[in-house]
Design an enzyme around this catalytic site. Structure first.
Site, PDB file in Angstrom:
ATOM      1  N   ASP A  65       0.072  11.501  15.001  1.00 33.88           N
ATOM      2  CA  ASP A  65      -1.090  10.617  14.892  1.00 33.88           C
ATOM      3  C   ASP A  65      -0.700   9.153  15.047  1.00 33.88           C
ATOM      4  O   ASP A  65      -1.342   8.383  15.761  1.00 33.88           O
ATOM      5  CB  ASP A  65      -1.781  10.804  13.538  1.00 33.88           C
ATOM      6  CG  ASP A  65      -2.224  12.229  13.309  1.00 33.88           C
ATOM      7  OD1 ASP A  65      -2.090  13.053  14.233  1.00 33.88           O
ATOM      8  OD2 ASP A  65      -2.707  12.521  12.199  1.00 33.88           O
TER       9      ASP A  65
ATOM     10  N   GLU B  44       2.212   6.655   4.950  1.00 33.01           N
ATOM     11  CA  GLU B  44       1.392   7.803   4.556  1.00 33.01           C
ATOM     12  C   GLU B  44       2.222   8.865   3.820  1.00 33.01           C
ATOM     13  O   GLU B  44       1.803   9.392   2.786  1.00 33.01           O
ATOM     14  CB  GLU B  44       0.721   8.403   5.809  1.00 33.01           C
ATOM     15  CG  GLU B  44      -0.297   9.474   5.489  1.00 33.01           C
ATOM     16  CD  GLU B  44      -1.399   9.602   6.532  1.00 33.01           C
ATOM     17  OE1 GLU B  44      -1.547   8.714   7.398  1.00 33.01           O
ATOM     18  OE2 GLU B  44      -2.130  10.610   6.476  1.00 33.01           O
TER      19      GLU B  44
ATOM     20  N   GLU C  29      -0.702  21.968  18.620  1.00 34.95           N
ATOM     21  CA  GLU C  29      -1.205  21.779  17.250  1.00 34.95           C
ATOM     22  C   GLU C  29      -0.248  22.425  16.252  1.00 34.95           C
ATOM     23  O   GLU C  29       0.207  23.548  16.460  1.00 34.95           O
ATOM     24  CB  GLU C  29      -2.596  22.410  17.128  1.00 34.95           C
ATOM     25  CG  GLU C  29      -3.478  21.698  16.144  1.00 34.95           C
ATOM     26  CD  GLU C  29      -3.848  20.291  16.616  1.00 34.95           C
ATOM     27  OE1 GLU C  29      -3.269  19.326  16.079  1.00 34.95           O
ATOM     28  OE2 GLU C  29      -4.698  20.167  17.519  1.00 34.95           O
TER      29      GLU C  29
HETATM   30  P1  ADP Z   1      -8.464  11.453   8.854  1.00 30.87           P
HETATM   31  O1  ADP Z   1      -8.426  12.892   9.262  1.00 30.87           O
HETATM   32  O2  ADP Z   1      -9.672  10.767   9.404  1.00 30.87           O
HETATM   33  O3  ADP Z   1      -7.178  10.740   9.129  1.00 30.87           O
HETATM   34  P2  ADP Z   1      -7.629  11.077   6.128  1.00 30.87           P
HETATM   35  O4  ADP Z   1      -8.123  11.689   4.876  1.00 30.87           O
HETATM   36  O5  ADP Z   1      -6.235  11.325   6.535  1.00 30.87           O
HETATM   37  O6  ADP Z   1      -8.671  11.469   7.259  1.00 30.87           O
HETATM   38  O7  ADP Z   1      -7.775   9.496   6.013  1.00 30.87           O
HETATM   39  C1  ADP Z   1      -9.018   8.931   5.649  1.00 30.87           C
HETATM   40  C2  ADP Z   1      -8.812   7.765   4.712  1.00 30.87           C
HETATM   41  O8  ADP Z   1      -8.288   6.622   5.427  1.00 30.87           O
HETATM   42  C3  ADP Z   1     -10.100   7.281   4.094  1.00 30.87           C
HETATM   43  O9  ADP Z   1     -10.422   7.995   2.925  1.00 30.87           O
HETATM   44  C4  ADP Z   1      -9.801   5.814   3.811  1.00 30.87           C
HETATM   45  O10 ADP Z   1      -9.057   5.677   2.619  1.00 30.87           O
HETATM   46  C5  ADP Z   1      -8.900   5.435   4.968  1.00 30.87           C
HETATM   47  N1  ADP Z   1      -9.702   4.875   6.079  1.00 30.87           N
HETATM   48  C6  ADP Z   1      -9.824   5.373   7.336  1.00 30.87           C
HETATM   49  N2  ADP Z   1     -10.620   4.606   8.097  1.00 30.87           N
HETATM   50  C7  ADP Z   1     -11.029   3.574   7.317  1.00 30.87           C
HETATM   51  C8  ADP Z   1     -11.871   2.445   7.512  1.00 30.87           C
HETATM   52  N3  ADP Z   1     -12.495   2.226   8.672  1.00 30.87           N
HETATM   53  N4  ADP Z   1     -12.038   1.590   6.478  1.00 30.87           N
HETATM   54  C9  ADP Z   1     -11.431   1.810   5.292  1.00 30.87           C
HETATM   55  N5  ADP Z   1     -10.637   2.860   5.047  1.00 30.87           N
HETATM   56  C10 ADP Z   1     -10.428   3.751   6.035  1.00 30.87           C
HETATM   57 MG    MG Z   2      -5.299  11.375   8.403  1.00 32.89          MG
END
Ligand code: ADP
Ligand code: MG
Length: 380
Positions: A172, A160, A34
């Site tokens: 990831d 990203e 991590e």
């Molecule tokens: P994580 O730790 O889950 O990666 P992040 O904040 O990096 O969290 O990413 C989450 C973002 O990715 C959400 O706010 C959305 O914009 C997008 N996202 C993830 N999964 C979906 C989904 N199933 N449908 C639409 N947007 C999604």
């Molecule tokens: Mg993320």
């Protein structure tokens, strides 16, 4: 209804036809390694059995139209004129992938479809990488280019990091692109070489969601990165990957105490991750569990990215006889922990840890066993 059935039903009402393709890409849980990825180090994640899914068909023009079931929203954009994001919306991840593909010399074509997923958002299981790789796979389905998992992971990361301005390592996207069913993957984050590692026999990987989320992850993450870079600069190396624990131990006092602890986490974590691969290859669940416990201690005390909720759930898990070892997973400050449990006792383990954690903190956690799944793929 499964996600696939939900997507097909909505696709039918929206477009009056069956989807031509269904693309999916998984979230991930990191067993160990991590905050090592951005130090060119080693990580050992597995792709989980939760994913982002896109049902789609090609368009004749250069537009992309997407309906998000989870966001109850619909967005459209033109590949010929990609709109720069001012705030990060869900569609911007897909626009970012289109942008990174074009910059990488690919020619993504237009499509329309429906998106849904079951990777919990913001819990440390990387729903964002799942979305990026599902989008890359959707473009691959309708365009004329080859699928190279490593290249596609880099495309997702560029979307990203560079399009959205959110700093992440490559872990990831790499595991979402290149995951192997039934295996974890040791990833060398410098060479991007991947080596599948079997999970120990009779064990189960259990995700322990603390039901807490922390907002300030981004700034803390950038601060940790800067601290790691400062330590590497001091030693005259490209990244903390390039110094071993013995050399570090000799020279550690050259660093101020805070930077020293940050560096010690990364350097020791790299070593633990390689040892974890050995433990997996030797089918040694006890050794793997001990390494996971040591990883958590290091993240909590030296890297300081745990939280009271994460510490509580990890302590509850580690106190349980069904557990080989548990640790926080993902960037930290909230979200999920991961445990290696005895397979035959996994359901009881989850029940007991859930109850103990709730009694200790008042939070209602979500605990579930997961299985290592394959990376991004197309169905139909
Ligand atoms: P994580 O730790 O889950 O990666 P992040 O904040 O990096 O969290 O990413 C989450 C973002 O990715 C959400 O706010 C959305 O914009 C997008 N996202 C993830 N999964 C979906 C989904 N199933 N449908 C639409 N947007 C999604
Ligand atoms: Mg993320």
């Amino acid at each position: 209804m499964t996600i696939k059935e939900k997507l097909q039903a909505r696709f039918q009402t929206e477009f009056g036809a069956e989807p031509a393709f269904i693309a999916r890409a998984p979230g991930r849980v990191n067993l160990i390694g991590e905050h090592t990825d951005y130090n060119d180090g080693f990580v050992l994640p597995l792709a989980i059995d939760r994913a982002a899914w896109i049902a789609l068909r090609p368009r004749v023009d250069s537009r992309v139209r997407v309906i998000s079931l989870d966001m109850a929203d619909e967005q459209v954009f033109d590949l010929a004129d990609l709109p720069r994001p001012d705030a990060v919306r869900w569609i911007d991840y897909i626009i970012g992938v289109a942008w990174a593909l074009r910059r990488g010399g690919y020619a993504p074509a237009g499509w329309e479809g429906v998106l849904a997923g079951d990777v919990p958002i913001g819990s440390g299981l990387s729903s964002s990488a799942a979305l990026e790789l599902a989008a890359a796979r959707a473009f691959y389905c309708v365009s004329d280019f080859d699928w190279d998992a490593t290249r596609m992971a880099q495309i997702g990361r560029a979307a990203e990091n560079e399009w959205l301005g959110i700093q992440t390592g490559i872990m990831d996207q790499m595991i979402s692109a290149a995951g192997v069913a039934g295996r974890a993957l040791l990833i060398d984050c410098r060479s991007l070489e991947c080596s599948p590692a079997p999970l120990p026999a009779e064990t189960s990987v259990v995700i322990l969601d603390t039901a807490t989320r922390r907002g300030l992850v981004g700034s803390a993450y950038n601060e940790r990165r800067a601290q790691c870079e400062a330590a590497a600069r001091h030693f005259g190396i490209a990244a903390l990957r390039d110094i071993d624990l013995a050399t570090f131990a000799e020279r550690a006092t050259e660093l101020e105490p805070l930077i020293r602890r940050r560096a010690r986490h990364v350097i020791s974590e790299n070593e633990r991750t390689l040892q974890a691969q050995d433990a997996m290859l030797a089918d040694d669940a006890e050794a793997l569990g001990r390494l996971m416990i040591a990883s958590h201690t290091s993240l909590r005390d030296d890297f300081e990215v745990s939280s009271p909720a994460l510490d509580a759930i990890v302590d509850c898990a580690n106190a349980d006889p069904g557990c080989y070892g548990a640790r926080m997973t993902g960037a930290g400050f909230g979200g999920c922990a991961v445990a290696l449990a005895r397979a035959e006792a996994a359901a009881d383990f989850a029940r007991r840890v859930g109850a103990a954690y709730e009694a200790a903190t008042g939070n209602k956690p979500v605990l579930y066993a997961t299985h290592a799944s394959a990376g991004a793929s197309t169905i139909g």
